[in-house]
Design a protein around this motif. Sequence first.
Motif, PDB file in Angstrom:
ATOM      1  N   PRO A  28       0.814  -1.217   0.012  1.00 41.29           N
ATOM      2  CA  PRO A  28       0.056  -0.132  -0.173  1.00 41.29           C
ATOM      3  C   PRO A  28       0.880   1.316   0.128  1.00 41.29           C
ATOM      4  O   PRO A  28       1.889   1.312   0.799  1.00 41.29           O
ATOM      5  CB  PRO A  28      -0.768  -0.217   1.190  1.00 41.29           C
ATOM      6  N   GLY A  29       0.417   2.492  -0.776  1.00 43.59           N
ATOM      7  CA  GLY A  29       1.035   3.475  -0.835  1.00 43.59           C
ATOM      8  C   GLY A  29       2.375   3.559  -1.974  1.00 43.59           C
ATOM      9  O   GLY A  29       2.798   4.573  -2.106  1.00 43.59           O
ATOM     10  N   GLY A  30       2.640   2.326  -2.663  1.00 41.02           N
ATOM     11  CA  GLY A  30       3.639   2.357  -3.714  1.00 41.02           C
ATOM     12  C   GLY A  30       4.926   3.098  -3.348  1.00 41.02           C
ATOM     13  O   GLY A  30       5.343   2.425  -2.416  1.00 41.02           O
ATOM     14  N   ALA A  31       5.622   3.388  -4.202  1.00 39.79           N
ATOM     15  CA  ALA A  31       6.940   3.729  -4.275  1.00 39.79           C
ATOM     16  C   ALA A  31       7.297   4.570  -2.859  1.00 39.79           C
ATOM     17  O   ALA A  31       8.560   4.397  -2.423  1.00 39.79           O
ATOM     18  CB  ALA A  31       7.289   4.586  -5.521  1.00 39.79           C
ATOM     19  N   ALA A  32       6.433   5.603  -2.760  1.00 36.99           N
ATOM     20  CA  ALA A  32       6.953   6.535  -1.590  1.00 36.99           C
ATOM     21  C   ALA A  32       6.923   5.751  -0.388  1.00 36.99           C
ATOM     22  O   ALA A  32       7.665   5.711   0.825  1.00 36.99           O
ATOM     23  CB  ALA A  32       5.849   7.605  -1.507  1.00 36.99           C
ATOM     24  N   ALA A  33       5.924   4.789  -0.146  1.00 31.49           N
ATOM     25  CA  ALA A  33       6.185   3.927   1.004  1.00 31.49           C
ATOM     26  C   ALA A  33       7.050   3.056   1.063  1.00 31.49           C
ATOM     27  O   ALA A  33       7.650   2.569   2.027  1.00 31.49           O
ATOM     28  CB  ALA A  33       4.422   3.104   1.049  1.00 31.49           C
ATOM     29  N   GLU A  34       7.429   2.379  -0.164  1.00 22.25           N
ATOM     30  CA  GLU A  34       8.521   1.590  -0.199  1.00 22.25           C
ATOM     31  C   GLU A  34       9.863   2.228   0.379  1.00 22.25           C
ATOM     32  O   GLU A  34      10.720   1.838   1.013  1.00 22.25           O
ATOM     33  CB  GLU A  34       8.727   0.862  -1.807  1.00 22.25           C
ATOM     34  N   ARG A  35      10.042   3.541  -0.302  1.00 18.63           N
ATOM     35  CA  ARG A  35      11.272   4.222   0.107  1.00 18.63           C
ATOM     36  C   ARG A  35      11.206   4.639   1.521  1.00 18.63           C
ATOM     37  O   ARG A  35      12.311   4.256   2.181  1.00 18.63           O
ATOM     38  CB  ARG A  35      11.318   5.568  -0.839  1.00 18.63           C
ATOM     39  N   ALA A  36      10.098   4.839   2.227  1.00 22.10           N
ATOM     40  CA  ALA A  36      10.009   5.238   3.604  1.00 22.10           C
ATOM     41  C   ALA A  36      10.544   4.020   4.564  1.00 22.10           C
ATOM     42  O   ALA A  36      11.132   4.110   5.391  1.00 22.10           O
ATOM     43  CB  ALA A  36       8.656   5.771   4.093  1.00 22.10           C
ATOM     44  N   LEU A  37      10.122   2.774   3.870  1.00 20.67           N
ATOM     45  CA  LEU A  37      10.304   1.665   4.534  1.00 20.67           C
ATOM     46  C   LEU A  37      11.926   1.145   4.490  1.00 20.67           C
ATOM     47  O   LEU A  37      12.501   0.794   5.562  1.00 20.67           O
ATOM     48  CB  LEU A  37       9.539   0.239   3.875  1.00 20.67           C
ATOM     49  N   THR A  38      12.610   1.578   3.352  1.00 19.94           N
ATOM     50  CA  THR A  38      13.859   1.447   3.238  1.00 19.94           C
ATOM     51  C   THR A  38      14.735   2.274   4.066  1.00 19.94           C
ATOM     52  O   THR A  38      15.722   1.956   4.740  1.00 19.94           O
ATOM     53  CB  THR A  38      14.524   1.535   1.857  1.00 19.94           C
ATOM     54  N   TYR A  39      14.205   3.660   4.163  1.00 15.55           N
ATOM     55  CA  TYR A  39      14.788   4.746   5.157  1.00 15.55           C
ATOM     56  C   TYR A  39      14.903   4.096   6.526  1.00 15.55           C
ATOM     57  O   TYR A  39      15.633   4.012   7.411  1.00 15.55           O
ATOM     58  CB  TYR A  39      14.076   5.792   5.065  1.00 15.55           C
ATOM     59  N   ARG A  40      13.451   3.424   7.021  1.00 17.14           N
ATOM     60  CA  ARG A  40      13.441   3.167   8.364  1.00 17.14           C
ATOM     61  C   ARG A  40      14.226   1.770   8.747  1.00 17.14           C
ATOM     62  O   ARG A  40      14.803   1.776   9.732  1.00 17.14           O
ATOM     63  CB  ARG A  40      11.814   2.612   8.645  1.00 17.14           C
ATOM     64  N   VAL A  41      14.400   0.986   7.701  1.00 14.96           N
ATOM     65  CA  VAL A  41      15.160  -0.431   8.152  1.00 14.96           C
ATOM     66  C   VAL A  41      16.599  -0.072   7.962  1.00 14.96           C
ATOM     67  O   VAL A  41      17.337  -0.829   8.576  1.00 14.96           O
ATOM     68  CB  VAL A  41      14.729  -1.428   7.367  1.00 14.96           C
ATOM     69  N   THR A  42      17.075   0.888   7.119  1.00 13.33           N
ATOM     70  CA  THR A  42      18.516   1.046   7.036  1.00 13.33           C
ATOM     71  C   THR A  42      19.202   1.961   7.678  1.00 13.33           C
ATOM     72  O   THR A  42      20.138   2.090   8.330  1.00 13.33           O
ATOM     73  CB  THR A  42      18.828   1.532   5.576  1.00 13.33           C
ATOM     74  N   ALA A  43      18.098   3.084   8.788  1.00 14.18           N
ATOM     75  CA  ALA A  43      18.448   3.929   9.604  1.00 14.18           C
ATOM     76  C   ALA A  43      19.406   3.634  10.576  1.00 14.18           C
ATOM     77  O   ALA A  43      20.701   4.096  10.999  1.00 14.18           O
ATOM     78  CB  ALA A  43      17.342   4.747  10.019  1.00 14.18           C
ATOM     79  N   PRO A  44      19.370   2.359  11.209  1.00 19.64           N
ATOM     80  CA  PRO A  44      20.217   1.736  12.280  1.00 19.64           C
ATOM     81  C   PRO A  44      21.705   1.669  11.647  1.00 19.64           C
ATOM     82  O   PRO A  44      22.407   1.424  12.546  1.00 19.64           O
ATOM     83  CB  PRO A  44      19.746   0.315  12.743  1.00 19.64           C
ATOM     84  N   PHE A  45      21.662   1.296  10.400  1.00 14.74           N
ATOM     85  CA  PHE A  45      23.091   1.045   9.689  1.00 14.74           C
ATOM     86  C   PHE A  45      23.903   2.412   9.486  1.00 14.74           C
ATOM     87  O   PHE A  45      24.908   2.077   9.217  1.00 14.74           O
ATOM     88  CB  PHE A  45      22.840   0.251   8.388  1.00 14.74           C
ATOM     89  N   GLN A  46      23.502   3.533   9.903  1.00 11.81           N
ATOM     90  CA  GLN A  46      24.450   4.673   9.986  1.00 11.81           C
ATOM     91  C   GLN A  46      25.467   4.387  10.981  1.00 11.81           C
ATOM     92  O   GLN A  46      26.392   4.694  10.774  1.00 11.81           O
ATOM     93  CB  GLN A  46      23.455   5.862  10.438  1.00 11.81           C
ATOM     94  N   GLN A  47      25.140   3.469  11.940  1.00  5.12           N
ATOM     95  CA  GLN A  47      26.204   2.817  12.874  1.00  5.12           C
ATOM     96  C   GLN A  47      26.570   1.618  12.081  1.00  5.12           C
ATOM     97  O   GLN A  47      25.921   0.858  11.985  1.00  5.12           O
ATOM     98  CB  GLN A  47      25.532   2.473  14.253  1.00  5.12           C
ATOM     99  N   HIS A  48      27.901   1.999  11.468  1.00  5.53           N
ATOM    100  CA  HIS A  48      28.440   0.847  10.970  1.00  5.53           C
ATOM    101  C   HIS A  48      28.742  -0.203  11.462  1.00  5.53           C
ATOM    102  O   HIS A  48      28.348  -1.457  11.012  1.00  5.53           O
ATOM    103  CB  HIS A  48      29.798   1.397  10.673  1.00  5.53           C
ATOM    104  N   ALA A  49      28.773  -0.644  12.678  1.00  9.06           N
ATOM    105  CA  ALA A  49      28.710  -1.811  13.500  1.00  9.06           C
ATOM    106  C   ALA A  49      27.511  -2.689  13.754  1.00  9.06           C
ATOM    107  O   ALA A  49      27.376  -3.803  13.496  1.00  9.06           O
ATOM    108  CB  ALA A  49      29.316  -1.472  14.967  1.00  9.06           C
ATOM    109  N   GLN A  50      26.411  -1.638  13.616  1.00 11.29           N
ATOM    110  CA  GLN A  50      25.159  -2.557  13.523  1.00 11.29           C
ATOM    111  C   GLN A  50      24.879  -3.238  12.363  1.00 11.29           C
ATOM    112  O   GLN A  50      24.348  -4.383  12.134  1.00 11.29           O
ATOM    113  CB  GLN A  50      24.012  -1.542  13.436  1.00 11.29           C
ATOM    114  N   ALA A  51      25.346  -2.595  11.053  1.00  9.52           N
ATOM    115  CA  ALA A  51      25.304  -3.273   9.762  1.00  9.52           C
ATOM    116  C   ALA A  51      26.225  -4.624   9.767  1.00  9.52           C
ATOM    117  O   ALA A  51      25.555  -5.516   9.222  1.00  9.52           O
ATOM    118  CB  ALA A  51      25.940  -2.429   8.710  1.00  9.52           C
ATOM    119  N   VAL A  52      27.174  -4.437  10.271  1.00  6.54           N
ATOM    120  CA  VAL A  52      27.867  -5.866  10.358  1.00  6.54           C
ATOM    121  C   VAL A  52      27.151  -6.650  11.123  1.00  6.54           C
ATOM    122  O   VAL A  52      27.271  -7.854  10.864  1.00  6.54           O
ATOM    123  CB  VAL A  52      29.458  -5.282  10.800  1.00  6.54           C
TER     124      VAL A  52
END
Length: 186
Positions: A28-52
């Motif tokens: 639901p919400g199309g491309a804008a909602a998908e982009r918001a989801l990607t922002y939300r799930v990758t935000a913790p990876f601003q901390q490099h150690a969390q991505a690892v």
Amino acid sequence: MARTPALVLAGAALLAAAPSVAHPEPRPGGAAAERALTYRVTAPFQQHAQAVRAGYKPDRYCVADRAGGSGALGYPHFNHDHDNSTDPAKPTALYYEDDGRGGKRLVGVQWTVYDRDQDPRTDEDRPSMFGVPFKGPNRGNFPGQPVHYALHLWLWKKNPKGEFTTYNPAVACLPGTTRPQPGRLS
């Protein structure tokens, strides 16, 4: 022209052996909602150690545009458990740049989907996300990587050439950080 049972079975076996591609249901919400989801799930990876910790394995080399264009991808971090994902919450790769203080700053993400027939001349299985078709099919970038499609999204650093362009001219590799080319001394 009638198909024989043997041809039908052979075709079914070939399709069953092809790598599966995860195609999530439209959200639901199309491309804008998908982009918001990607922002939300990758935000913790601003901390490099969390991505690892989340399974993204860093490559020690920075990837610059090999064709001599301007820009780079940065340092790729791959989670191959997400290969063939078209789920906005599961990018195959994260890209980091040097932050100028000895650390890494998240700048972009990438999804990688293997080409079903492994023939770079055909593209009937090209996936899309965010309303944008993936680029490719491309030959593997390293030994063992299949022919694939890729979609880059510059989510965390603006790309003046466009948010889905492969290389970002605002990202640079520091001298001595790119992979040595075969046959060249560094």
